[in-house]
Design a protein around this motif. Structure first.
Motif, PDB file in Angstrom:
ATOM      1  N   LYS A  12       0.834  -1.056  -0.044  1.00 22.10           N
ATOM      2  CA  LYS A  12       0.235  -0.026   0.032  1.00 22.10           C
ATOM      3  C   LYS A  12       0.612   1.173   0.182  1.00 22.10           C
ATOM      4  O   LYS A  12       0.661   2.231  -0.628  1.00 22.10           O
ATOM      5  CB  LYS A  12      -0.945   0.002   1.206  1.00 22.10           C
ATOM      6  CG  LYS A  12      -2.009  -0.891   1.147  1.00 22.10           C
ATOM      7  CD  LYS A  12      -2.881  -0.643   2.247  1.00 22.10           C
ATOM      8  CE  LYS A  12      -4.112  -2.005   2.327  1.00 22.10           C
ATOM      9  NZ  LYS A  12      -4.754  -1.805   3.587  1.00 22.10           N
ATOM     10  N   GLU A  13       2.081   1.013   0.666  1.00 17.27           N
ATOM     11  CA  GLU A  13       2.666   2.409   0.963  1.00 17.27           C
ATOM     12  C   GLU A  13       3.512   2.516  -0.514  1.00 17.27           C
ATOM     13  O   GLU A  13       3.589   3.725  -1.066  1.00 17.27           O
ATOM     14  CB  GLU A  13       3.826   2.154   1.902  1.00 17.27           C
ATOM     15  CG  GLU A  13       3.303   2.371   3.335  1.00 17.27           C
ATOM     16  CD  GLU A  13       4.052   1.815   4.539  1.00 17.27           C
ATOM     17  OE1 GLU A  13       5.434   1.581   4.290  1.00 17.27           O
ATOM     18  OE2 GLU A  13       3.771   2.003   5.603  1.00 17.27           O
ATOM     19  N   TYR A  14       3.951   1.609  -1.111  1.00 18.63           N
ATOM     20  CA  TYR A  14       4.613   1.547  -2.424  1.00 18.63           C
ATOM     21  C   TYR A  14       3.876   2.130  -3.446  1.00 18.63           C
ATOM     22  O   TYR A  14       4.239   3.097  -4.384  1.00 18.63           O
ATOM     23  CB  TYR A  14       5.373   0.073  -2.920  1.00 18.63           C
ATOM     24  CG  TYR A  14       5.961   0.523  -3.952  1.00 18.63           C
ATOM     25  CD1 TYR A  14       7.061   1.332  -4.270  1.00 18.63           C
ATOM     26  CD2 TYR A  14       5.673  -0.442  -4.979  1.00 18.63           C
ATOM     27  CE1 TYR A  14       7.893   1.396  -5.419  1.00 18.63           C
ATOM     28  CE2 TYR A  14       6.570  -0.157  -6.289  1.00 18.63           C
ATOM     29  CZ  TYR A  14       7.432   0.578  -6.397  1.00 18.63           C
ATOM     30  OH  TYR A  14       8.069   0.667  -7.433  1.00 18.63           O
ATOM     31  N   LEU A  15       2.474   1.681  -3.554  1.00 18.81           N
ATOM     32  CA  LEU A  15       1.522   2.248  -4.409  1.00 18.81           C
ATOM     33  C   LEU A  15       1.383   3.523  -4.227  1.00 18.81           C
ATOM     34  O   LEU A  15       1.272   4.331  -5.053  1.00 18.81           O
ATOM     35  CB  LEU A  15       0.155   1.420  -4.352  1.00 18.81           C
ATOM     36  CG  LEU A  15      -0.883   1.752  -4.995  1.00 18.81           C
ATOM     37  CD1 LEU A  15      -0.669   1.776  -6.652  1.00 18.81           C
ATOM     38  CD2 LEU A  15      -2.278   1.014  -4.986  1.00 18.81           C
ATOM     39  N   ALA A  16       0.847   3.949  -3.059  1.00 22.21           N
ATOM     40  CA  ALA A  16       0.934   5.236  -2.574  1.00 22.21           C
ATOM     41  C   ALA A  16       1.977   6.357  -3.216  1.00 22.21           C
ATOM     42  O   ALA A  16       1.896   7.409  -3.605  1.00 22.21           O
ATOM     43  CB  ALA A  16       0.618   5.577  -1.445  1.00 22.21           C
ATOM     44  N   SER A  17       3.268   5.713  -2.879  1.00 25.18           N
ATOM     45  CA  SER A  17       4.312   6.484  -3.402  1.00 25.18           C
ATOM     46  C   SER A  17       4.426   6.644  -5.196  1.00 25.18           C
ATOM     47  O   SER A  17       4.721   7.764  -5.521  1.00 25.18           O
ATOM     48  CB  SER A  17       5.713   5.986  -2.991  1.00 25.18           C
ATOM     49  OG  SER A  17       6.104   4.739  -3.579  1.00 25.18           O
ATOM     50  N   LEU A  18       3.822   5.794  -5.612  1.00 23.69           N
ATOM     51  CA  LEU A  18       3.964   5.651  -7.150  1.00 23.69           C
ATOM     52  C   LEU A  18       2.845   6.803  -7.488  1.00 23.69           C
ATOM     53  O   LEU A  18       3.174   7.461  -8.501  1.00 23.69           O
ATOM     54  CB  LEU A  18       3.779   4.476  -7.868  1.00 23.69           C
ATOM     55  CG  LEU A  18       4.738   3.240  -7.854  1.00 23.69           C
ATOM     56  CD1 LEU A  18       4.131   1.828  -8.289  1.00 23.69           C
ATOM     57  CD2 LEU A  18       5.983   3.788  -8.593  1.00 23.69           C
TER      58      LEU A  18
END
Length: 67
Positions: free
Chosen positions: A50-56
């Motif tokens: 979720k954190e990685y998707l949000a960063s993208l």
């Protein structure tokens, strides 16, 4: 497990969008500290995805806004 699969699909989709439509941004994905594990065998769970998707999403939104 369905959530993890959905997150991976969304990550793949946005990564593909960046690669195809914004190649000038794609080069920065390798520099993203979210993708560099600080341990030998990292565990990736739903929270990290979720954190990685949000960063993208943030990266792409910021780029679009700044254009």
């Amino acid at each position: 497990m369905k959530n993890v699969h959905e997150l991976l699909t969304k990550i793949a989709d946005i990564t593909r969008e960046i690669e195809t439509d914004y190649p000038e941004v794609y080069k920065y994905l390798n520099e993203n500290p979210m993708t560099i594990p600080n341990m030998e065998h990292p565990s990736v769970d739903e929270t990290e995805l979720k954190e990685y998707l949000a960063s993208l999403e943030t990266l792409l939104e910021k780029y679009k806004k700044d254009q």
